[in-house]
Motif scaffolding. Structure first.
Motif, PDB file in Angstrom:
ATOM      1  N   PRO A 106       0.807  -1.236   0.000  1.00 57.26           N
ATOM      2  CA  PRO A 106       0.000   0.000   0.000  1.00 57.26           C
ATOM      3  C   PRO A 106       0.834   1.277   0.000  1.00 57.26           C
ATOM      4  CG  PRO A 106      -0.174  -1.155   2.106  1.00 57.26           C
ATOM      5  CD  PRO A 106       0.480  -2.091   1.151  1.00 57.26           C
ATOM      6  N   TYR A 107       2.090   1.192   0.450  1.00 56.34           N
ATOM      7  CA  TYR A 107       2.955   2.372   0.432  1.00 56.34           C
ATOM      8  C   TYR A 107       3.615   2.568  -0.939  1.00 56.34           C
ATOM      9  CZ  TYR A 107       2.408   2.142   5.477  1.00 56.34           C
ATOM     10  OH  TYR A 107       1.876   2.103   6.745  1.00 56.34           O
ATOM     11  N   ALA A 509      -5.765  -2.752  -4.970  1.00 58.31           N
ATOM     12  CA  ALA A 509      -5.548  -2.059  -3.700  1.00 58.31           C
ATOM     13  C   ALA A 509      -6.755  -2.214  -2.781  1.00 58.31           C
ATOM     14  CB  ALA A 509      -5.275  -0.578  -3.947  1.00 58.31           C
ATOM     15  N   GLU A 513      -5.865  -3.769   0.696  1.00 57.81           N
ATOM     16  CA  GLU A 513      -5.695  -2.864   1.831  1.00 57.81           C
ATOM     17  C   GLU A 513      -6.914  -2.024   2.168  1.00 57.81           C
ATOM     18  OE1 GLU A 513      -3.222  -2.885   3.894  1.00 57.81           O
ATOM     19  OE2 GLU A 513      -2.196  -4.442   2.749  1.00 57.81           O
ATOM     20  N   SER A 517      -7.050   3.178   0.620  1.00 57.71           N
ATOM     21  CA  SER A 517      -5.889   2.976  -0.260  1.00 57.71           C
ATOM     22  C   SER A 517      -6.313   2.915  -1.720  1.00 57.71           C
ATOM     23  CB  SER A 517      -5.159   1.674   0.121  1.00 57.71           C
ATOM     24  OG  SER A 517      -4.533   1.804   1.363  1.00 57.71           O
ATOM     25  N   ASN A 520      -7.217   6.419  -2.943  1.00 59.04           N
ATOM     26  CA  ASN A 520      -5.984   7.205  -3.105  1.00 59.04           C
ATOM     27  C   ASN A 520      -5.259   6.829  -4.391  1.00 59.04           C
ATOM     28  OD1 ASN A 520      -3.840   9.017  -2.062  1.00 59.04           O
ATOM     29  ND2 ASN A 520      -2.672   7.128  -1.973  1.00 59.04           N
ATOM     30  N   TYR A 521      -5.158   5.522  -4.662  1.00 60.97           N
ATOM     31  CA  TYR A 521      -4.489   5.063  -5.875  1.00 60.97           C
ATOM     32  C   TYR A 521      -5.237   5.539  -7.126  1.00 60.97           C
ATOM     33  CZ  TYR A 521      -2.490   1.926  -9.346  1.00 60.97           C
ATOM     34  OH  TYR A 521      -1.886   1.418 -10.452  1.00 60.97           O
TER      35      TYR A 521
END
Length: 639
Positions: A106-107, A509, A513, A517, A520-521
């Protein structure tokens, strides 16, 4: 922070390194600069992981705590992947390696550079287990991420080329291996990546050795020896190993044993990956020299290491060779024992392969079966509704006659109203259930198509792209063709669009997660392609919700953002999410031209789809204009 880092560093590393790093950390000021010592210590941990893997992991775990405190996401990703790389590359603990790569994902998802490193790490996991065909898929995905970067990281590109070369070498596709090793070497030479240059030369030497082109193999070993910088113990040991194998191929066991002995002097640690390989090479040299007792001794030693490290895919050859050697020595009981083990393990591995294939077929069967069940449930639901409707009419007819005689008009009215309310509630619930079934079926089909695009078509695109890039090296005149660059660019843009489509259809994602997440992606991708600035601001953490709920909310936000892009002429979008106990509120607001024709907007497929999904979630939605310009959509569901 500085005292914590200095203390743990002093406990883990040789004292000669401490003063320099204490000075570096002590000079840092508050704020962003705190990330510099973290990056420095990550590099130091990577530098010691071959010789001191446990110390490196301990250091990295402590650094992780500091990176989390600073909310330094790039550092968190790097640390987690470094720990995962140590577990796969040095300790061969695959479950732990996978757990760290999973935490790192996820990072990485919003950063092409980090994703490229992540895919390389996952490829190494599969490669370490002898699954070269799976490894190469991840390496090509890494190449795809490299191609999408604006500012190229040539060290990562060189590494990925070399890893692909290693994989093709394992698959015995030597010409392809040579191409990628040479590509890695060329990049490393141009960009002065010294360690990567040495690794590329090692790969080229190994490939020529496999092709039995010994002069070329020797040439690249000499190039390594003639480099103008000192080799690390690991690099020196690997060089000795290559020389030893080269002399084995030349059937000169004495010279081979000389280099294998030097390798043991440099790295004599059973925990390292090269140790078992050196034991096997030494056994081969003694076998070539006719010393079968020594051959058995080194094969048994290699077996003990491999069994401890769990490298089952290498064991059948060891068992087979031990059976052969014990047979030559006349020790038939031991020969029979290892022959039996070899056959049993080979059968087991074949069955494991069949089981994997069987599981794939079962998954496909269950997916088809589930789709069929959804259709049957919808049919049963419709049939049950019809029967219930007829039954209610029949009961109502009998009851009304009796009630006229026995009860007052007021009671009759109340009973009838309650009955209608129940029927309405039941009808609404049935409608929600039908909507959920339709949405679930749609999502399954989206996921199936997305997975096929991602796992099959994207990989094919990457391979075509690699082959197209390779053409000028094989046929230099191609560069002179005017349309070549145009075709290359068209393929690049098509690959990007295909990748975006695959991710929109199948949000990995989200599955891995959770909702935040995934959003955001998605927003990061939209910003890069549309130019619209998207502010995504969750006001509070959101726990994992039921998967169908998360998917519906993700699709709703996708649809709203797409509507803004198509119709609003907006420059900015804000997405605000708040979770409080069991209530989830979402606001999507833009600074566009607002809603010019509300009736037309309501009749559009986009808002209809959103209302359908919200209705299935028992949620509600409100759309309004905002001042001085723009529109806002407010949604709320009980979860």
């Amino acid at each position: 922070m500085k005292s914590v880092l200095c203390i743990l560093f002093s406990l883990l590393l040789p004292s000669g390194l401490l003063a320099q790093d204490m000075l570096l950390i002590n000079t840092q000021q508050a704020g962003k600069e705190h990330t510099i010592p973290i990056d420095t210590l990550i590099r130091k941990a990577n530098g010691i992981k071959e010789q001191y893997p446990d110390s490196a992991i301990h250091l990295l775990n402590n650094l992780l705590l500091e990176a989390v405190k600073l909310k330094y996401n790039r550092g968190i990703a790097g640390i987690l992947m470094s720990i995962g790389g140590t577990y796969v590359g040095v300790k061969n603990d695959i479950p732990k390696a996978l757990s760290y790569y999973k935490k790192a994902y996820p990072y990485c998802i919003s950063n092409y550079e980090l994703l490229a490193v992540w895919y390389n790490g996952m490829g190494a996991v599969f490669s370490s287990q002898g699954m070269a065909d799976s490894a190469i898929i991840y390496y090509f995905k890494s190449m795809a991420m490299n191609a999408l970067q604006v500012k190229k990281r040539y060290d990562i590109i060189a590494t990925t080329n070399r890893l692909i070369g290693n994989t093709y070498l394992t698959l015995k596709q030597y010409d392809k291996a040579l191409f990628y090793f040479k590509n890695a070497g060329k990049i490393a030479l141009e960009k002065k990546l010294q360690s990567e240059l040495i690794n590329s030369y090692h790969g080229l030497s190994a490939t020529y050795l496999e092709k039995n082109e010994l002069e070329h193999a020797f040439l690249y070993l000499e190039k390594i020896r003639n480099q103008n910088f000192p080799l690390t113990p690991k690099a020196e040991a690997e060089l000795n190993s290559r020389y030893g194998v080269l002399y084995l191929q030349k059937k000169e066991p004495r010279k081979a044993l000389f280099y294998f002995k030097k390798q043991f002097e440099l790295i004599d640690d059973p925990e390292t990956n090269s140790y078992a390989g050196n034991l096997i090479n030494t056994a081969c040299a003694y076998n070539l020299a006719g010393n079968y007792e020594k051959t058995v001794h080194y094969l048994e030693s290699a077996l003990a290491v491999l069994e401890k490290k769990g490298r089952s895919y290498m064991l059948p050859d060891i068992y087979h060779n031990l059976a052969e050697m014990y047979g030559v020595l006349g020790k038939y009981k031991q020969a029979y024992h290892y022959r039996t083990l070899s056959a049993a393990l080979q059968d087991s591995m074949n069955n494991a392969g069949k089981l994997r294939y069987s599981n794939q077929l079962e998954t496909q069967y269950r997916t088809a079966l589930k789709d069929k069940e959804i259709t049957e449930q919808q049919l049963q639901l419709t049939t049950a509704e019809n029967k219930l409707s007829k039954k209610n009419l029949w009961i109502g007819g009998i009851a009304s006659g009796a009630l006229v005689l026995l009860l007052s008009g007021a009671f009759l009215f109340q009973r009838q109203r309650l009955k209608l309310q129940r029927a309405k509630t039941r009808e609404e619930q049935q409608k929600v259930d039908r909507l959920k079934a339709v949405i679930e079926a749609e999502e399954k089909e989206r996921s199936r198509i997305g997975r096929q695009l991602h796992d099959d078509v994207m990989v094919e695109f990457s391979i075509v792209k690699m082959n197209l890039a390779a053409l000028p090296y094989q046929y230099p005149e191609v560069k002179k063709i005017a349309d070549y660059k145009s075709i290359e660019q068209q393929l690049k843009h098509a690959s990007i669009k295909l990748r975006q489509t695959a991710h929109n259809l199948m949000p990995d994602a989200l599955l891995e997660e959770g909702l935040l997440s995934a959003i955001n992606y998605f927003c990061t991708g939209v910003q890069k392609t549309s130019g619209i600035c998207i502010h995504f601001e969750p006001d509070s953490p959101v726990p994992r919700l039921p998967l169908d709920t998360e998917i519906s909310l993700y699709r709703i936000i996708q649809e709203l953002i797409q509507n803004v892009i198509k119709h609003a002429s907006a420059m900015e979008v804000g997405i605000f999410i708040n979770y409080n106990k069991d209530r989830l509120s979402i606001v999507v607001e833009d600074n566009g031209k607002g809603i010019e024709n509300r009736q037309l907007a309501e009749e559009g497929m986009g808002l209809k789809s959103i209302r359908t999904r919200l209705q299935a979630l028992n949620g509600k939605m409100d759309i309004r204009d905002v001042e001085p310009q723009g529109a806002a959509v407010h949604m709320e569901i009980i979860v």
